[in-house]
Design an enzyme around this catalytic site. Structure first.
Site, PDB file in Angstrom:
ATOM      1  N   ARG A 111       0.850  -1.534  -0.058  1.00  0.00           N
ATOM      2  CA  ARG A 111       0.407   0.244   0.092  1.00  0.00           C
ATOM      3  C   ARG A 111       0.607   1.382  -0.486  1.00  0.00           C
ATOM      4  O   ARG A 111       1.808   1.322   0.757  1.00  0.00           O
ATOM      5  CB  ARG A 111      -1.130   0.224   1.197  1.00  0.00           C
ATOM      6  CG  ARG A 111      -1.941  -0.925   1.120  1.00  0.00           C
ATOM      7  CD  ARG A 111      -2.542  -1.241   2.649  1.00  0.00           C
ATOM      8  NE  ARG A 111      -4.131  -2.177   2.551  1.00  0.00           N
ATOM      9  CZ  ARG A 111      -3.935  -3.220   2.319  1.00  0.00           C
ATOM     10  NH1 ARG A 111      -2.328  -3.484   2.545  1.00  0.00           N
ATOM     11  NH2 ARG A 111      -4.961  -3.990   1.929  1.00  0.00           N
ATOM     12  N   HIS A 136      -1.268  -2.457  -4.376  1.00  0.00           N
ATOM     13  CA  HIS A 136      -0.422  -3.271  -5.388  1.00  0.00           C
ATOM     14  C   HIS A 136      -0.991  -2.913  -6.946  1.00  0.00           C
ATOM     15  O   HIS A 136      -1.044  -3.098  -7.986  1.00  0.00           O
ATOM     16  CB  HIS A 136      -1.369  -4.957  -5.791  1.00  0.00           C
ATOM     17  CG  HIS A 136      -1.191  -5.032  -4.215  1.00  0.00           C
ATOM     18  ND1 HIS A 136       0.374  -5.176  -3.749  1.00  0.00           N
ATOM     19  CD2 HIS A 136      -1.482  -6.298  -3.668  1.00  0.00           C
ATOM     20  CE1 HIS A 136      -0.158  -6.455  -2.603  1.00  0.00           C
ATOM     21  NE2 HIS A 136      -1.505  -7.002  -2.469  1.00  0.00           N
ATOM     22  N   HIS A 210       2.797 -12.600  -5.919  1.00  0.00           N
ATOM     23  CA  HIS A 210       2.256 -12.945  -5.140  1.00  0.00           C
ATOM     24  C   HIS A 210       1.448 -14.541  -4.649  1.00  0.00           C
ATOM     25  O   HIS A 210       0.323 -13.788  -5.094  1.00  0.00           O
ATOM     26  CB  HIS A 210       0.354 -11.528  -5.426  1.00  0.00           C
ATOM     27  CG  HIS A 210       0.340 -11.621  -4.454  1.00  0.00           C
ATOM     28  ND1 HIS A 210      -0.763 -12.000  -3.108  1.00  0.00           N
ATOM     29  CD2 HIS A 210      -0.138 -10.315  -3.619  1.00  0.00           C
ATOM     30  CE1 HIS A 210      -1.024 -11.685  -2.671  1.00  0.00           C
ATOM     31  NE2 HIS A 210      -0.852 -10.209  -2.701  1.00  0.00           N
ATOM     32  N   SER A 211       2.699 -15.418  -5.255  1.00  0.00           N
ATOM     33  CA  SER A 211       1.690 -16.514  -4.838  1.00  0.00           C
ATOM     34  C   SER A 211       1.651 -17.108  -3.930  1.00  0.00           C
ATOM     35  O   SER A 211       1.977 -16.278  -2.590  1.00  0.00           O
ATOM     36  CB  SER A 211       3.371 -17.655  -5.526  1.00  0.00           C
ATOM     37  OG  SER A 211       3.157 -17.584  -6.557  1.00  0.00           O
ATOM     38  N   ASP A 280      -1.130  -9.716   8.432  1.00  0.00           N
ATOM     39  CA  ASP A 280      -0.793  -9.191   6.733  1.00  0.00           C
ATOM     40  C   ASP A 280       0.020  -8.021   7.159  1.00  0.00           C
ATOM     41  O   ASP A 280       0.131  -6.908   7.461  1.00  0.00           O
ATOM     42  CB  ASP A 280      -2.305  -9.237   6.918  1.00  0.00           C
ATOM     43  CG  ASP A 280      -2.306  -8.399   4.849  1.00  0.00           C
ATOM     44  OD1 ASP A 280      -1.489  -8.098   4.301  1.00  0.00           O
ATOM     45  OD2 ASP A 280      -3.524  -7.699   4.658  1.00  0.00           O
ATOM     46  N   GLU A 344       5.930 -11.910   0.579  1.00  0.00           N
ATOM     47  CA  GLU A 344       6.340 -11.180  -0.446  1.00  0.00           C
ATOM     48  C   GLU A 344       7.423 -10.896  -0.440  1.00  0.00           C
ATOM     49  O   GLU A 344       7.310  -9.766   0.694  1.00  0.00           O
ATOM     50  CB  GLU A 344       4.997 -10.441  -1.219  1.00  0.00           C
ATOM     51  CG  GLU A 344       3.404 -10.663  -1.345  1.00  0.00           C
ATOM     52  CD  GLU A 344       2.635  -9.957  -0.705  1.00  0.00           C
ATOM     53  OE1 GLU A 344       1.918  -9.440  -1.428  1.00  0.00           O
ATOM     54  OE2 GLU A 344       2.200 -11.040   0.357  1.00  0.00           O
TER      55      GLU A 344
END
Ligand code: BGC
Length: 379
Positions: A111, A136, A210-211, A280, A344
């Site tokens: 972000r 993103h 971003h897997s 997160d 990530e």
């Protein structure tokens, strides 16, 4: 370095000639690269899926829409191959709403607060796509563009190169940006991603991958045992923008310096876990320099291990808290709450507005470089 680059360009040209419209090729030392049409964009542009396979039969699949990794098939401790990433069986799935399954993220991973930042005294307004913030890369980030693919032979095997020119002003970011992403899959069951870029104006850049992983290939990820070598993380406000503080993990559910199952503390009464609906957050990796181990994840029943390496300073560990069963993906699997996790490697979220965080500014004449490795093994 320069010679290796020239070599890979020369071999790449040779491979492209061999490829010329066929579906399978073996451009040299490495294993075969298979190419098949994966679907068509609404305007008819064909999208291809490239399979990079090693001699043991393990493979990674990538499409040139969004630089998306669509499948990673690696063995478990019994030698049984299984797909360990979430995604869709076809292009339509990825064109519909997707929570960035497998995507190449840019121009800015995670972000940017209030969808704006200032650079050299000028304010740039970005596309807001996550409440007041840019997430993103904006409304049409690098995960939603068509990349130009090229199969290359390198000195160590085969690779897929994707390139894209992001025009000055795209999603509000300054500068014409030439981006190159090279994907390879080695004999050691490791996906290597090398991102490079150049710009013609000062800009900001933070590329990542971003897997969503599930090393068991089904169910939730709460039994996966995670180790992250980080003494601090960046706590966030209610819109998931870092406050700017580097908070010690000591004595918190964010301490993964000792391997701990994801589920062990995820439901604790902790303000940061409440805001993120789980994990997160960005961990500040205890780094030396260069390629560093950012995380190690082990799944006890299959014995599969994922190790993540990167040259960047931070790691966003996201425990799939926004998955809610509404998406049905590969093989009819309805992805429920925490059925996948992301690791990530990146620069810290909102760095363009946080002068105390490591800089994400890229200037003309500089070469952006970020390497990520996802290496799979078993125990
Ligand atoms: C972010 C999450 C976000 C997710 C999108 C992650 O990288 O940290 O907040 O919801 O991407 O799927």
């Amino acid at each position: 370095m320069r010679n290796a680059r020239i070599n890979s360009i020369v071999l790449g040209l040779a491979a492209a000639v061999v490829l010329g419209g066929c579906t399978t090729t073996d451009p040299g030392a490495g294993a075969a690269v298979q190419k098949r049409e994966f679907g068509r964009m609404p305007d008819g542009t064909p999208i291809y899926e490239f399979t990079l396979k090693n001699s043991k039969g393990a493979e990674a699949r990538i499409i040139n829409y969004g630089g998306i990794i669509t499948a990673v098939r690696v063995p478990d401790k019994q030698g049984k191959m299984g797909d360990v990433v979430l995604g869709y069986d076809n292009l339509e799935g990825y064109l519909k709403e997707t929570p960035y399954f497998g995507a190449l993220i840019g121009r800015y991973g995670n972000r940017i607060g209030n969808a704006k930042f200032s650079l050299n005294g000028k304010e740039y307004k970005l596309a807001a796509n996550d409440g007041p913030n840019t997430l993103h890369g904006g409304i049409k980030g690098f995960d939603k563009v068509v990349w130009t693919p090229k199969v290359m032979a390198t000195l160590t095997g085969t690779a897929l190169e994707l390139t894209y020119l992001s025009k000055d002003g795209e999603e509000g970011f300054p500068g014409n940006l030439n981006v190159r992403a090279v994907y390879s899959f080695g004999e050691d069951n490791a996906i290597k991603l090398v991102y490079t870029a150049t710009t013609d104006q000062d800009t900001v850049l933070n590329l990542t991958q971003h897997s969503y992983f599930n090393l068991k290939g089904s169910g939730d990820i709460l039994d996966h045992v995670v180790m992250i070598p980080a003494d601090t993380f960046t706590p966030v406000d209610s819109t998931l923008i870092p406050t700017g503080e580097l908070k010690p993990v000591e004595g918190t559910p964010f301490d993964f310096r000792t391997p701990t199952p994801i589920g062990a503390r995820i439901n604790q009464a902790d303000e940061q876990l409440r805001i993120g609906k789980g994990y997160d957050h960005n961990w500040v990796i205890n780094k030396k320099s260069g390629l560093t181990l950012m995380a190690r994840v082990q799944e006890p029943t299959t014995g599969r291990i994922l190790e993540v390496f990167s040259t960047d300073p931070g790691l966003q560990f996201y425990s799939g808290n926004f998955l809610d069963g509404k998406i049905t993906g590969k093989g009819g699997w309805a992805y429920q709450f925490r059925n996948g996790f992301c690791m990530e490697p990146q620069h810290f979220p909102d760095s363009p507005n946080k002068p105390s965080f490591p800089s994400v500014v890229l200037k003309p004449g500089q070469n952006y470089n970020h390497t990520i490795i996802y290496r799979f093994s078993v125990k």
